[in-house]
Design an enzyme around this catalytic site. Structure first.
Site, PDB file in Angstrom:
ATOM      1  N   LYS A 146       2.838 -15.495   2.329  1.00 29.13           N
ATOM      2  CA  LYS A 146       3.020 -16.232   1.073  1.00 29.13           C
ATOM      3  C   LYS A 146       4.514 -16.529   0.970  1.00 29.13           C
ATOM      4  O   LYS A 146       5.197 -16.150   0.001  1.00 29.13           O
ATOM      5  CB  LYS A 146       2.495 -15.380  -0.103  1.00 29.13           C
ATOM      6  CG  LYS A 146       2.484 -16.093  -1.433  1.00 29.13           C
ATOM      7  CD  LYS A 146       1.433 -17.187  -1.559  1.00 29.13           C
ATOM      8  CE  LYS A 146       1.549 -17.910  -2.876  1.00 29.13           C
ATOM      9  NZ  LYS A 146       0.715 -19.131  -2.958  1.00 29.13           N
TER      10      LYS A 146
ATOM     11  N   ASP B   9      -3.310 -18.349   0.437  1.00 35.36           N
ATOM     12  CA  ASP B   9      -4.317 -19.034  -0.392  1.00 35.36           C
ATOM     13  C   ASP B   9      -5.055 -20.081   0.440  1.00 35.36           C
ATOM     14  O   ASP B   9      -6.286 -20.215   0.370  1.00 35.36           O
ATOM     15  CB  ASP B   9      -3.699 -19.636  -1.666  1.00 35.36           C
ATOM     16  CG  ASP B   9      -2.384 -20.361  -1.426  1.00 35.36           C
ATOM     17  OD1 ASP B   9      -1.862 -20.314  -0.293  1.00 35.36           O
ATOM     18  OD2 ASP B   9      -1.874 -20.988  -2.369  1.00 35.36           O
TER      19      ASP B   9
ATOM     20  N   ASP C   8      -6.527  -6.885   3.977  1.00 39.26           N
ATOM     21  CA  ASP C   8      -7.620  -6.215   3.263  1.00 39.26           C
ATOM     22  C   ASP C   8      -8.513  -7.257   2.609  1.00 39.26           C
ATOM     23  O   ASP C   8      -9.737  -7.234   2.741  1.00 39.26           O
ATOM     24  CB  ASP C   8      -7.036  -5.271   2.203  1.00 39.26           C
ATOM     25  CG  ASP C   8      -8.129  -4.615   1.384  1.00 39.26           C
ATOM     26  OD1 ASP C   8      -9.087  -4.114   1.993  1.00 39.26           O
ATOM     27  OD2 ASP C   8      -8.041  -4.625   0.141  1.00 39.26           O
TER      28      ASP C   8
ATOM     29  N   ASP D 238     -12.617  -8.911   4.023  1.00 39.47           N
ATOM     30  CA  ASP D 238     -13.903  -8.892   3.310  1.00 39.47           C
ATOM     31  C   ASP D 238     -14.492 -10.301   3.252  1.00 39.47           C
ATOM     32  O   ASP D 238     -15.698 -10.501   3.398  1.00 39.47           O
ATOM     33  CB  ASP D 238     -13.741  -8.373   1.867  1.00 39.47           C
ATOM     34  CG  ASP D 238     -13.880  -6.863   1.775  1.00 39.47           C
ATOM     35  OD1 ASP D 238     -13.509  -6.173   2.748  1.00 39.47           O
ATOM     36  OD2 ASP D 238     -14.345  -6.367   0.735  1.00 39.47           O
TER      37      ASP D 238
ATOM     38  N   TYR E  99       0.827  -1.212   0.000  1.00 40.57           N
ATOM     39  CA  TYR E  99       0.000   0.000   0.000  1.00 40.57           C
ATOM     40  C   TYR E  99       0.860   1.260   0.000  1.00 40.57           C
ATOM     41  O   TYR E  99       0.448   2.294  -0.505  1.00 40.57           O
ATOM     42  CB  TYR E  99      -0.913   0.032   1.227  1.00 40.57           C
ATOM     43  CG  TYR E  99      -2.229  -0.661   1.041  1.00 40.57           C
ATOM     44  CD1 TYR E  99      -2.283  -2.022   0.784  1.00 40.57           C
ATOM     45  CD2 TYR E  99      -3.422   0.047   1.128  1.00 40.57           C
ATOM     46  CE1 TYR E  99      -3.493  -2.658   0.622  1.00 40.57           C
ATOM     47  CE2 TYR E  99      -4.633  -0.580   0.970  1.00 40.57           C
ATOM     48  CZ  TYR E  99      -4.670  -1.930   0.712  1.00 40.57           C
ATOM     49  OH  TYR E  99      -5.872  -2.561   0.551  1.00 40.57           O
TER      50      TYR E  99
HETATM   51  C1  IPM Z   1     -10.480  -1.023   3.657  1.00 44.44           C
HETATM   52  C2  IPM Z   1     -10.650  -0.398   2.294  1.00 44.44           C
HETATM   53  C3  IPM Z   1      -9.445   0.486   2.022  1.00 44.44           C
HETATM   54  C4  IPM Z   1      -8.208  -0.384   2.072  1.00 44.44           C
HETATM   55  C5  IPM Z   1      -9.532   1.266   0.694  1.00 44.44           C
HETATM   56  C6  IPM Z   1     -10.792   2.089   0.596  1.00 44.44           C
HETATM   57  C7  IPM Z   1      -8.317   2.130   0.473  1.00 44.44           C
HETATM   58  O1  IPM Z   1     -10.806  -1.373   1.332  1.00 44.44           O
HETATM   59  O2  IPM Z   1     -10.391  -0.264   4.655  1.00 44.44           O
HETATM   60  O3  IPM Z   1     -10.470  -2.244   3.754  1.00 44.44           O
HETATM   61  O4  IPM Z   1      -7.884  -1.032   1.067  1.00 44.44           O
HETATM   62  O5  IPM Z   1      -7.557  -0.399   3.120  1.00 44.44           O
HETATM   63 MN    MN Z   2     -10.970  -3.406   2.123  1.00 47.43          MN
END
Ligand code: IPM
Ligand code: MN
Length: 357
Positions: free
Chosen positions: A191, A224, A248, A252, A142
């Site tokens: 990884k 993975d 990240d 999700d 990042y």
């Molecule tokens: C998160 C989001 C952010 C990230 C984006 C919006 C930059 O996806 O907080 O998970 O990737 O950290």
């Molecule tokens: Mn995210």
């Protein structure tokens, strides 16, 4: 006590969900005798529109002077085609960096009353799921060097994943501290079969944990495989320690198995107590202004702020219990709605939670 909170509403559903969290915080203040002062500042697309930059200096200054920060979400179609330094996301990355928030905690918890909302089969989630992702937040790809060159078919672009021992050690400490309060086990995700940065990550995590936290067991898992285990047997996972980009992605995935990404909060901290608290979901521009967004993730982020920044444990528990009650009573926003339950708007959901504080 008096607490000064900067609110970065951001874009899309950001203002609606922050309003919900503020309502609940005010209810907590009233019940427990605290005064929460809120100062709203711009970040993301709205800041680009108003001042030409996603993270105005005045926003950074106010955040650094406050006791803690609550953030809604940033981004939207309107700003999608701007140059990279002018994108709303740059504001979010910038404030994380400016506040030194290297530790991002993302608990993916399946609430008992939402078991039906999980896409996983009942037997996989019947005994509950609580995966705590500890994501390194101010390093890695990042923030690594990146660039472009060449043209035509030879045009290229590159990003770098780079970690120092110090960066790995400080996030390992966070994961080990958390594990001590839980089952004393950390699963470190990398990884290392391919990436040099992961090999340093793996070696450093083990060396640091063995030296400073001998009672904590550290296991390694390739990313993975971790993605697979999260859907195969989520109940077996507890504290997951990982890099910025893997965290990240996995957060999700972990969020979705708990029913809705609209339920998950996150806390970002550095070495002090001033943190940034936000839902893990985005600005959802498609539903902004319709009062259908689920405010619970942001309300739970506010609860994390009370616990992690202000050490107000009873107050944090009061919010979590209120959320639990409302869910058990059958109130649902659209994202977690199922037949036979009571569908409510986002603002009504926040009121119901505030009333139960
Ligand atoms: C998160 C989001 C952010 C990230 C984006 C919006 C930059 O996806 O907080 O998970 O990737 O950290
Ligand atoms: Mn995210």
């Amino acid at each position: 006590m008096n607490y000064n909170i900067t609110v970065l509403d951001g874009d899309g559903i950001g203002p609606e969900i922050c309003a919900g969290a503020i309502k609940v915080l005010n209810a907590v203040g009233q019940k427990f005798g605290h005064k929460f002062n809120f100062t709203h500042k711009l970040i993301g697309g709205c800041a680009i529109d108003a001042c030409g930059a996603p993270l105005p200096e005045d926003t950074v200054k106010t955040c650094l002077e406050s006791d803690s920060v609550l953030l809604g979400a940033v981004g939207g179609y309107k700003w999608d085609n701007l140059p990279v330094d002018l994108r709303p996301e740059k504001g979010l990355l910038g404030i994380r960096k400016a506040m030194g928030l290297y530790s991002n905690i993302r608990p993916a918890k399946l609430w008992a009353s939402l078991a039906e909302a999980s896409p996983l089969k009942g037997r996989l989630v019947e005994n509950g799921v609580e995966i705590i992702i500890v994501r390194e937040l101010t390093g890695g790809i990042y923030f690594g060097e990146r660039g472009r060159g060449g043209d035509g078919a030879t045009e290229y672009a590159w990003d770098t994943e780079k970690y120092s021992v110090g960066e790995i050690e400080r996030i390992t400490r966070i994961a080990c501290e958390l594990a001590l309060k839980r089952n004393k086990k950390v699963v470190s995700v990398d990884k290392a079969n391919v990436l040099e940065s992961s090999r340093l990550w793996r070696r450093t995590v083990h060396a640091y944990a063995e030296k400073h936290y001998p009672e904590v067991t550290v296991e390694d898992m390739l990313v993975d495989n971790a993605a697979m285990q999260i859907v195969k047997n989520p109940a077996a996972l507890d504290v997951l320690l990982t890099s910025n980009i893997f965290g990240d992605i996995l957060s999700d995935e972990a969020a979705q198995i708990t029913g809705s990404i609209g339920m998950l909060a996150s806390s970002s901290l550095g070495d002090g107590t001033r943190g940034l608290y936000e839902p893990i979901h985005g600005s959802a521009p498609d539903i902004a202004g319709k009062d259908i967004a689920n405010p619970i993730a942001t309300i739970l982020a506010a609860a994390m702020m009370l616990r992690d920044s202000f050490k107000l444990l009873d107050e944090c528990a009061a919010i979590e219990n209120a959320v639990d009650s409302v869910l058990q009573e059958g109130w649902r926003t659209a994202d977690i709605y199922e037949e036979g339950k009571n569908k409510v708007t986002g603002s009504r959901m926040a009121c119901l939670i505030a009333e139960r504080i």
